[in-house]
Motif scaffolding. Structure first.
Motif, PDB file in Angstrom:
ATOM      1  N   SER A   1       2.362   1.678  -3.405  1.00  0.00           N
ATOM      2  CA  SER A   1       1.212   2.326  -4.409  1.00  0.00           C
ATOM      3  C   SER A   1       1.099   3.875  -4.315  1.00  0.00           C
ATOM      4  O   SER A   1       0.987   4.330  -5.565  1.00  0.00           O
TER       5      SER A   1
ATOM      6  N   ARG B   1       0.733  -1.228   0.055  1.00  0.00           N
ATOM      7  CA  ARG B   1      -0.140  -0.029  -0.079  1.00  0.00           C
ATOM      8  C   ARG B   1       0.943   1.279  -0.049  1.00  0.00           C
ATOM      9  O   ARG B   1       0.635   2.061  -0.638  1.00  0.00           O
TER      10      ARG B   1
ATOM     11  N   ILE C   1      -3.370  -1.675  -7.733  1.00  0.00           N
ATOM     12  CA  ILE C   1      -2.583  -2.404  -6.487  1.00  0.00           C
ATOM     13  C   ILE C   1      -3.094  -1.745  -5.378  1.00  0.00           C
ATOM     14  O   ILE C   1      -3.551  -2.604  -4.182  1.00  0.00           O
ATOM     15  N   PHE C   2      -3.534  -0.463  -5.365  1.00  0.00           N
ATOM     16  CA  PHE C   2      -4.240  -0.007  -4.186  1.00  0.00           C
ATOM     17  C   PHE C   2      -5.596  -0.735  -3.754  1.00  0.00           C
ATOM     18  O   PHE C   2      -6.130  -0.996  -2.773  1.00  0.00           O
TER      19      PHE C   2
ATOM     20  N   SER D   1      -1.575   1.889 -13.346  1.00  0.00           N
ATOM     21  CA  SER D   1      -1.213   0.778 -12.750  1.00  0.00           C
ATOM     22  C   SER D   1      -1.035   0.640 -11.204  1.00  0.00           C
ATOM     23  O   SER D   1      -0.861  -0.228 -10.884  1.00  0.00           O
ATOM     24  N   PHE D   2      -1.301   1.743 -10.723  1.00  0.00           N
ATOM     25  CA  PHE D   2      -1.048   1.983  -9.191  1.00  0.00           C
ATOM     26  C   PHE D   2      -2.393   2.049  -8.508  1.00  0.00           C
ATOM     27  O   PHE D   2      -2.476   1.383  -7.493  1.00  0.00           O
ATOM     28  N   TYR D   3      -3.499   2.339  -9.194  1.00  0.00           N
ATOM     29  CA  TYR D   3      -4.657   2.311  -8.488  1.00  0.00           C
ATOM     30  C   TYR D   3      -5.224   0.881  -8.240  1.00  0.00           C
ATOM     31  O   TYR D   3      -5.963   0.625  -7.312  1.00  0.00           O
TER      32      TYR D   3
ATOM     33  N   TYR E   1       3.691  -5.695 -11.140  1.00  0.00           N
ATOM     34  CA  TYR E   1       4.271  -5.135 -10.138  1.00  0.00           C
ATOM     35  C   TYR E   1       3.753  -5.638  -8.664  1.00  0.00           C
ATOM     36  O   TYR E   1       4.845  -5.723  -7.764  1.00  0.00           O
ATOM     37  N   ILE E   2       2.760  -6.212  -8.525  1.00  0.00           N
ATOM     38  CA  ILE E   2       2.374  -7.099  -7.030  1.00  0.00           C
ATOM     39  C   ILE E   2       3.350  -8.042  -6.956  1.00  0.00           C
ATOM     40  O   ILE E   2       3.874  -8.194  -5.980  1.00  0.00           O
TER      41      ILE E   2
ATOM     42  N   ALA F   1      -0.020  -4.003 -13.621  1.00  0.00           N
ATOM     43  CA  ALA F   1      -0.434  -4.034 -12.211  1.00  0.00           C
ATOM     44  C   ALA F   1      -0.093  -5.435 -11.453  1.00  0.00           C
ATOM     45  O   ALA F   1       0.248  -5.357 -10.285  1.00  0.00           O
TER      46      ALA F   1
END
Length: 381
Positions: free
Chosen positions: A16, A13, A63-64, A59-61, A280-281, A277
């Motif tokens: 992100s 988190r 992940i969040f 790509s980060f939302y 990245y995770i 995404a």
């Protein structure tokens, strides 16, 4: 039965948040005129712009959202393990996030996601919290497909977006807080606001559905992975995470199509945002297993204070760029915006570390939990 806290989620988190800030920085700096400004920008700013679009934006939302779903189920499991009910807690959390989001939009900045997550919680509460694991992945894929269809036809919608006029840009650069407030939501209050209020139930339902479409896929994937017990034994899945991390270059390649003006560019780009995404995770999980102490020390503190830090990013950036602050709207360039994002994020990393040496919960998190649990959050099991 004790439900194990997954430290990786706090760190993920926190990670992100740097991507969210980098993506939001374009809007903080240029509003809806970003594309038009880039067309006349210098080479460094054009490269920086496409770096944000390809490596970061979109790509980060997800992940969040993934962490949001994962942590939600862990909270529910913890409540159930203690013999406590969870539905009222989730309901009040949905209301609390929605109120914070509405205040964020009205008082600070229109690019809010808290209202989106609050609205999403209502749908989760009604339809999804007690389903089989397979259901979460099936519906996540269905929603992703729907978004893919939307992306295919989305280029026509994007062309309809009205760029800021020169007068509107001047308001953001030189206007008072009251003038910028009026610029941000005045058209809604004077024009369509009355219609919206007269049809409030329909408007709220529409907002809820759109919110769920926007963040629902990865929230559902996060719930499904939590129910499968993922990330509890990282060492046992190292090779799997390493293999899935190979999606990172695939996602970057797909998102790179945004550079080309073709009928399919937006569709391919949108597919790439989700592929990247996931990559990245997996990459973060693999690195976290190898460097757990370091990544926990750096990323977990800002992740534990994510709500406070997210809102502070909006406050800091609007002060920097809007007229009631330093009035730098549209003046710094994309490359400088990236540097500024990194500086703000590093400051938040350090401040979060120091804050947690004295306190266990952030100030905004504290207020939200008071509302959710109706008692001192420190006494919550």
């Amino acid at each position: 039965m004790k439900v194990e806290r997954v430290e990786l989620m706090d760190a993920l988190r926190g990670f992100s948040l740097i991507g969210i800030l980098l993506a939001n920085m374009l809007h903080f700096q240029f509003g809806s005129s970003g594309v038009e400004i880039i067309e006349s920008a210098n080479l460094l700013d054009k490269i920086s712009y496409y770096f944000v679009k390809i490596v970061v934006e979109g790509s980060f939302y997800p992940i969040f959202g993934f962490v949001f779903g994962f942590v939600l189920i862990k909270m529910i499991e913890s409540r159930e393990a203690s013999g406590l009910k969870y539905k009222n807690i989730v309901f009040r959390r949905a209301i609390g996030l929605s109120i914070l989001g509405a205040m964020h939009i009205a008082l600070v900045w229109e690019g809010d996601v808290l209202l989106t997550y609050g609205s999403t919680l209502f749908i989760l509460l009604v339809f999804f919290l007690k389903r089989r694991v397979k259901t979460y992945f099936v519906w996540g894929i269905i929603l992703t497909a729907i978004l893919g269809v939307g992306a295919y036809f989305g280029s026509s919608f994007i062309k309809l977006l009205k760029p800021l006029t020169a007068a509107e840009i001047m308001i953001y650069q030189d206007g008072t807080y009251a003038e910028i407030f009026a610029q941000r939501i005045g058209d809604f209050i004077i024009g369509d606001g009355l219609i919206f209020l007269l049809t409030l139930p329909i408007g709220w339902l529409f907002l809820t559905i759109v919110s769920f479409l926007a963040v629902g896929p990865f929230v559902l994937f996060g719930i499904g992975m939590a129910k499968k017990g993922a990330f509890l034994q990282l060492a046992n899945s190292t090779q799997t995470y390493k293999k899935v991390a190979m999606l990172v270059p695939v996602g970057l390649l797909l998102k790179g199509f945004i550079i080309f003006d073709t009928p399919f560019s937006l569709f391919i780009y949108s597919a790439g945002t989700y592929v990247l995404a996931i990559g990245y995770i997996a990459l973060f999980a693999w690195l976290f297993n190898r460097y757990q102490t370091q990544m926990t020390n750096y990323f977990a503190p800002i992740g534990k204070l994510s709500l406070t830090n997210y809102l502070m990013q909006s406050i800091i950036c609007t002060i920097i760029f809007y007229g009631y602050g330093f009035g730098l709207f549209g003046k710094l360039g994309v490359f400088v915006g990236i540097l500024l994002s990194v500086i703000i994020y590093v400051m938040q990393l350090k401040i979060s570390q120091l804050y947690l040496t004295r306190f266990s919960i952030g100030p905004v998190e504290m207020m939200l939990r008071w509302f959710i649990y109706l008692k001192n959050p420190r006494k919550v099991n």
